[in-house]
Write a protein that holds these residues in place. Structure first.
Motif, PDB file in Angstrom:
ATOM      1  N   SER A   1       0.831  -1.199   0.000  1.00 58.29           N
ATOM      2  CA  SER A   1       0.000   0.000   0.000  1.00 58.29           C
ATOM      3  C   SER A   1       0.866   1.250   0.000  1.00 58.29           C
ATOM      4  CB  SER A   1      -0.921  -0.014   1.225  1.00 58.29           C
ATOM      5  OG  SER A   1      -1.712   1.148   1.264  1.00 58.29           O
ATOM      6  N   ASP A   2       1.912   1.259   0.816  1.00 61.72           N
ATOM      7  CA  ASP A   2       2.818   2.402   0.871  1.00 61.72           C
ATOM      8  C   ASP A   2       3.536   2.609  -0.460  1.00 61.72           C
ATOM      9  OD1 ASP A   2       2.109   2.813   3.474  1.00 61.72           O
ATOM     10  OD2 ASP A   2       3.953   2.002   4.355  1.00 61.72           O
ATOM     11  N   ARG A   3       3.964   1.505  -1.099  1.00 63.58           N
ATOM     12  CA  ARG A   3       4.678   1.634  -2.373  1.00 63.58           C
ATOM     13  C   ARG A   3       3.770   2.182  -3.465  1.00 63.58           C
ATOM     14  NH1 ARG A   3       8.755   2.989  -1.135  1.00 63.58           N
ATOM     15  NH2 ARG A   3       9.559   2.726  -3.255  1.00 63.58           N
ATOM     16  N   MET A   4       2.521   1.707  -3.518  1.00 63.27           N
ATOM     17  CA  MET A   4       1.601   2.188  -4.542  1.00 63.27           C
ATOM     18  C   MET A   4       1.172   3.623  -4.274  1.00 63.27           C
ATOM     19  SD  MET A   4       1.442  -0.057  -6.855  1.00 63.27           S
ATOM     20  CE  MET A   4      -0.044   0.077  -7.853  1.00 63.27           C
TER      21      MET A   4
ATOM     22  N   GLY B   1       1.592   7.076  -6.592  1.00 61.68           N
ATOM     23  CA  GLY B   1       0.299   7.612  -6.991  1.00 61.68           C
ATOM     24  C   GLY B   1      -0.612   6.643  -7.708  1.00 61.68           C
ATOM     25  N   ARG B   2      -0.496   5.335  -7.387  1.00 64.83           N
ATOM     26  CA  ARG B   2      -1.306   4.335  -8.088  1.00 64.83           C
ATOM     27  C   ARG B   2      -2.160   3.495  -7.151  1.00 64.83           C
ATOM     28  NH1 ARG B   2       3.447   1.782 -11.965  1.00 64.83           N
ATOM     29  NH2 ARG B   2       4.021   3.704 -13.062  1.00 64.83           N
TER      30      ARG B   2
ATOM     31  N   PRO C   1       0.404  -6.914  -5.653  1.00 60.87           N
ATOM     32  CA  PRO C   1      -0.449  -5.797  -6.064  1.00 60.87           C
ATOM     33  C   PRO C   1       0.305  -4.583  -6.599  1.00 60.87           C
ATOM     34  CG  PRO C   1      -0.072  -5.665  -3.730  1.00 60.87           C
ATOM     35  CD  PRO C   1       0.699  -6.872  -4.204  1.00 60.87           C
ATOM     36  N   LEU C   2       1.567  -4.743  -6.972  1.00 65.49           N
ATOM     37  CA  LEU C   2       2.281  -3.626  -7.584  1.00 65.49           C
ATOM     38  C   LEU C   2       1.916  -3.487  -9.056  1.00 65.49           C
ATOM     39  CD1 LEU C   2       5.782  -4.044  -5.903  1.00 65.49           C
ATOM     40  CD2 LEU C   2       3.830  -2.676  -5.169  1.00 65.49           C
ATOM     41  N   THR C   3       1.141  -4.445  -9.569  1.00 67.95           N
ATOM     42  CA  THR C   3       0.617  -4.428 -10.930  1.00 67.95           C
ATOM     43  C   THR C   3      -0.872  -4.773 -10.875  1.00 67.95           C
ATOM     44  OG1 THR C   3       2.728  -5.190 -11.822  1.00 67.95           O
ATOM     45  CG2 THR C   3       0.798  -5.449 -13.229  1.00 67.95           C
TER      46      THR C   3
END
Length: 296
Positions: free
Chosen positions: A19-22, A26-27, A248-250
């Motif tokens: 969640s933090d990475r997305m 901004g995604r 979930p990074l994609t």
């Protein structure tokens, strides 16, 4: 039917890192399950994309500064993943995140605990982050020896973008050294040794105990090489490719759809989507997976 070998759990605290990475890029709004953080949302989202088994390579190790990237620690609980696997047999495969630097836990003890307590079949290792070495560093050999003795698959972070201090950490030479020294250790290269695409294809085709999963990098530079090597079955490479989405990074549904659009023969697609993964993860004799994937 699809076994996604890089499909990370998005419920409760297991979602924090992703969640933090997305949010950072901004995604976050592109992944509904990351906002809801529930098991129901996770399974609904992946199953809506056709995923029948999620292999959660979530990770548990310190962060690192790699080039211009300042990466936070991965803090997914192995126990949390074990509980999900226990509640959803066949639909979810927990991968033990192991801190090779033994800051978060004693690496060897944690491997044994996850195998014994939760019947985990694989570990995830990011040696370029912690302790900060290439995969063939001899400091990692006790981990490899233990995994080989316990028949656990090793899923390595092998991306030159975020895999270590230098891009050369992703050179498949390092993986091949490990494969040579531990011939009964099944090694899955997460991110497919990107950007060393051609070298990785040749290396995996030479090694019975190595598989490649470029996952999110499949459509990056080198895409045509992946496709050609599979279609021509260069050196038997069609048997060595594993499907992964990097969810979930994609966003998962568009990724699966775009992968199908490449245009594969039905038999080849079955290998890429699940047959190869059953072999790499040693699931072919498991009664749950045998029934689920029509092996009985």
């Amino acid at each position: 039917m699809i076994i996604d070998v890089r499909c990370r759990y998005t419920a409760d605290d297991s979602a924090i890192y992703f969640s933090d990475r997305m949010a950072h890029v901004g995604r976050l709004d592109r992944i509904p399950a990351l906002n809801q953080r529930s098991a129901d949302a996770f399974f609904a989202e992946i199953e809506g994309a056709g995923i029948t088994t999620a292999v959660s390579v979530s990770g548990c190790n310190p962060g690192a500064r790699l080039g211009r990237y300042d990466l936070p620690a991965r803090t997914t609980s192995n126990d949390a993943l074990g509980l999900v696997q226990q509640a959803h047999p066949g639909r979810f495969l927990a991968v033990a995140g192991i801190d090779a630097s033994s800051q978060f836990h004693d690496a060897l003890q944690e491997i044994e605990r996850c195998a014994d307590q939760w019947a985990m079949r694989a570990i995830a290792l990011e040696p370029g982050r912690a302790p900060g070495c290439v995969p063939s560093d001899r400091r990692l050999y006790p981990i490899y020896e233990l995994c080989q003795s316990l028949n656990l698959a090793l899923i390595l972070q092998t991306s030159g973008v975020l895999g270590g201090q230098y891009v050369s950490y992703a050179d498949p030479h390092h993986v091949e050294v490990v494969a040579e020294d531990f011939p009964r250790l099944r090694v899955i290269c997460g991110h497919g040794c990107y950007p060393f695409v051609r070298e990785a294809i040749v290396m995996a085709a030479r090694r019975d105990n190595v598989w490649l999963s470029p996952d999110g990098y499949f459509f990056h530079l080198g895409h045509e090489d992946w496709v050609r090597a599979i279609r021509l079955n260069l050196g038997g490479f069609t048997e060595k490719f594993l499907f992964g989405s990097a969810y979930p990074l994609t966003p998962i549904a568009p990724f699966v759809e775009n992968f199908r659009k490449v245009g594969w023969d039905d038999e080849v697609l079955r290998k890429l989507f699940y047959r190869n993964a059953l072999t790499a993860l040693d699931l072919e004799r498991d009664p749950v997976f045998r029934a689920q994937y029509g092996l009985v």
